[in-house]
Write an enzyme that holds these catalytic residues in place. Structure first.
Site, PDB file in Angstrom:
ATOM      1  N   GLU A  97      25.734  34.761  23.852  1.00  0.00           N
ATOM      2  CA  GLU A  97      26.786  33.299  23.703  1.00  0.00           C
ATOM      3  C   GLU A  97      27.860  32.382  25.139  1.00  0.00           C
ATOM      4  O   GLU A  97      26.165  32.513  25.872  1.00  0.00           O
ATOM      5  CB  GLU A  97      28.237  34.774  24.775  1.00  0.00           C
ATOM      6  CG  GLU A  97      29.369  35.397  22.970  1.00  0.00           C
ATOM      7  CD  GLU A  97      29.917  34.095  22.978  1.00  0.00           C
ATOM      8  OE1 GLU A  97      29.616  33.175  22.622  1.00  0.00           O
ATOM      9  OE2 GLU A  97      30.508  34.523  22.209  1.00  0.00           O
ATOM     10  N   ASP A  98      27.864  31.750  24.762  1.00  0.00           N
ATOM     11  CA  ASP A  98      27.719  30.630  25.569  1.00  0.00           C
ATOM     12  C   ASP A  98      29.056  31.260  26.748  1.00  0.00           C
ATOM     13  O   ASP A  98      28.491  30.626  28.230  1.00  0.00           O
ATOM     14  CB  ASP A  98      28.420  29.000  24.641  1.00  0.00           C
ATOM     15  CG  ASP A  98      29.988  29.496  24.545  1.00  0.00           C
ATOM     16  OD1 ASP A  98      30.144  30.506  24.216  1.00  0.00           O
ATOM     17  OD2 ASP A  98      30.242  28.249  23.996  1.00  0.00           O
ATOM     18  N   ASP A 101      35.287  34.968  28.578  1.00  0.00           N
ATOM     19  CA  ASP A 101      36.126  34.749  28.448  1.00  0.00           C
ATOM     20  C   ASP A 101      36.892  35.939  28.498  1.00  0.00           C
ATOM     21  O   ASP A 101      37.246  36.220  29.384  1.00  0.00           O
ATOM     22  CB  ASP A 101      36.931  32.743  28.246  1.00  0.00           C
ATOM     23  CG  ASP A 101      38.132  32.404  28.644  1.00  0.00           C
ATOM     24  OD1 ASP A 101      38.715  33.341  29.792  1.00  0.00           O
ATOM     25  OD2 ASP A 101      38.656  31.290  27.890  1.00  0.00           O
ATOM     26  N   PHE A 150      38.398  25.712  32.373  1.00  0.00           N
ATOM     27  CA  PHE A 150      37.943  24.851  30.981  1.00  0.00           C
ATOM     28  C   PHE A 150      36.896  23.892  31.311  1.00  0.00           C
ATOM     29  O   PHE A 150      36.684  22.646  32.203  1.00  0.00           O
ATOM     30  CB  PHE A 150      38.692  24.479  30.913  1.00  0.00           C
ATOM     31  CG  PHE A 150      38.482  24.386  28.612  1.00  0.00           C
ATOM     32  CD1 PHE A 150      38.639  25.392  28.283  1.00  0.00           C
ATOM     33  CD2 PHE A 150      38.137  23.243  28.191  1.00  0.00           C
ATOM     34  CE1 PHE A 150      38.561  25.416  26.438  1.00  0.00           C
ATOM     35  CE2 PHE A 150      37.382  22.835  27.161  1.00  0.00           C
ATOM     36  CZ  PHE A 150      37.301  23.693  25.878  1.00  0.00           C
ATOM     37  N   ARG A 163      29.670  18.491  23.300  1.00  0.00           N
ATOM     38  CA  ARG A 163      28.245  19.836  23.897  1.00  0.00           C
ATOM     39  C   ARG A 163      26.827  19.250  24.400  1.00  0.00           C
ATOM     40  O   ARG A 163      26.329  19.769  24.578  1.00  0.00           O
ATOM     41  CB  ARG A 163      28.024  19.714  21.813  1.00  0.00           C
ATOM     42  CG  ARG A 163      29.790  20.515  21.608  1.00  0.00           C
ATOM     43  CD  ARG A 163      28.817  21.553  20.198  1.00  0.00           C
ATOM     44  NE  ARG A 163      30.022  22.203  19.559  1.00  0.00           N
ATOM     45  CZ  ARG A 163      30.781  23.380  19.690  1.00  0.00           C
ATOM     46  NH1 ARG A 163      30.242  23.788  20.709  1.00  0.00           N
ATOM     47  NH2 ARG A 163      32.078  23.449  18.963  1.00  0.00           N
TER      48      ARG A 163
HETATM   49  P1  IMP Z   1      36.701  34.424  24.763  1.00  0.00           P
HETATM   50  O1  IMP Z   1      36.708  34.956  23.632  1.00  0.00           O
HETATM   51  O2  IMP Z   1      38.475  34.187  25.093  1.00  0.00           O
HETATM   52  O3  IMP Z   1      35.828  35.357  25.547  1.00  0.00           O
HETATM   53  O4  IMP Z   1      35.823  33.256  24.055  1.00  0.00           O
HETATM   54  C1  IMP Z   1      34.848  32.913  24.130  1.00  0.00           C
HETATM   55  C2  IMP Z   1      34.884  31.825  23.282  1.00  0.00           C
HETATM   56  O5  IMP Z   1      35.623  31.056  23.562  1.00  0.00           O
HETATM   57  C3  IMP Z   1      33.397  30.961  23.733  1.00  0.00           C
HETATM   58  O6  IMP Z   1      32.244  31.778  23.410  1.00  0.00           O
HETATM   59  C4  IMP Z   1      33.643  29.818  24.109  1.00  0.00           C
HETATM   60  O7  IMP Z   1      33.508  29.422  22.778  1.00  0.00           O
HETATM   61  C5  IMP Z   1      35.264  29.794  24.089  1.00  0.00           C
HETATM   62  N1  IMP Z   1      35.738  29.282  25.097  1.00  0.00           N
HETATM   63  C6  IMP Z   1      36.030  29.696  26.055  1.00  0.00           C
HETATM   64  N2  IMP Z   1      36.294  29.438  27.252  1.00  0.00           N
HETATM   65  C7  IMP Z   1      35.594  28.107  27.363  1.00  0.00           C
HETATM   66  C8  IMP Z   1      35.668  27.239  27.861  1.00  0.00           C
HETATM   67  O8  IMP Z   1      35.868  26.770  29.270  1.00  0.00           O
HETATM   68  N3  IMP Z   1      35.161  25.866  27.810  1.00  0.00           N
HETATM   69  C9  IMP Z   1      34.420  25.763  26.318  1.00  0.00           C
HETATM   70  N4  IMP Z   1      34.860  26.923  25.402  1.00  0.00           N
HETATM   71  C10 IMP Z   1      35.457  27.841  25.718  1.00  0.00           C
END
Ligand code: IMP
Length: 179
Positions: A97-98, A101, A150, A163
């Site tokens: 994963e990148d 959050d 963010f 990106r």
């Molecule tokens: P989660 O489901 O809230 O944990 O979010 C995971 C996904 O949300 C990541 O794989 C990203 O694609 C996107 N995401 C969450 N925070 C950020 C951020 O700060 N910048 C860009 N993408 C984010």
């Protein structure tokens, strides 16, 4: 630095050094086994390719695309947009994963992948925002913990832009729609 970036959080050199460390650790942990990496599109592609180059293992690569985000906001509902090409039954799987959050995406992926009977499934994320967690998720490998900001760059986007930046940066408020 890009005109819409307020601050660089992680420079390219720090990214590469940490990814090399993660690749060493993963190579040692899965020594002698074949690892199936699952890249979560699109944000993980730069991280996945640098991590892959550092692995001293036999590796398979496959991709999934899931969606819950629109702009800066999570919709809270995760769905599969693109599924794996290969079966993962009996395989050692590493989800790449990148960023984690809220944790909703990884939680969804783990539940989904476990139904396919892999031998093991673990998570590797480049970035972790632990202060934003809505569900607890097990993260085996983590690049960096970052504050609740963010971020974009090195694969991460805001409305499909940024990106290609070689660093992790914080967007200027003026570059965010509605601000
Ligand atoms: P989660 O489901 O809230 O944990 O979010 C995971 C996904 O949300 C990541 O794989 C990203 O694609 C996107 N995401 C969450 N925070 C950020 C951020 O700060 N910048 C860009 N993408 C984010």
């Amino acid at each position: 630095m890009h005109r819409n970036i307020a601050e660089i959080l992680i420079e390219p050199e720090r990214l590469q050094a940490r990814i090399a460390e993660l690749a060493e650790k993963i190579s040692a942990d899965y020594h002698g086994r074949t690892l199936s990496l699952i890249g979560v599109l699109k944000g993980s592609v730069l991280f996945l390719s640098d991590l892959l180059k550092g692995l001293k293992l036999d590796a398979h690569v496959d991709f999934m695309m899931v969606s819950s985000y629109s702009g800066q906001k999570s919709t809270g509902v995760v769905r599969t947009l693109l599924d794996l090409k290969e079966s993962i039954e009996g395989r050692d799987v590493l989800v790449v994963e990148d960023i984690v959050d809220s944790g909703l995406t990884v939680d969804y992926l783990l539940k989904n992948l476990k139904t396919r009977r892999p031998r093991s499934v673990e998570v590797c994320t480049l970035l972790d925002k632990p202060s934003c967690r809505a569900v607890k998720v097990p993260i085996r490998y983590k690049g960096f913990e970052i504050p609740d900001k963010f971020v974009v760059g090195y694969g991460l986007d805001y409305n499909e832009l940024y990106r290609n930046l070689p660093y992790i940066g914080v967007l200027k408020p003026s570059a965010i729609k509605g601000k």
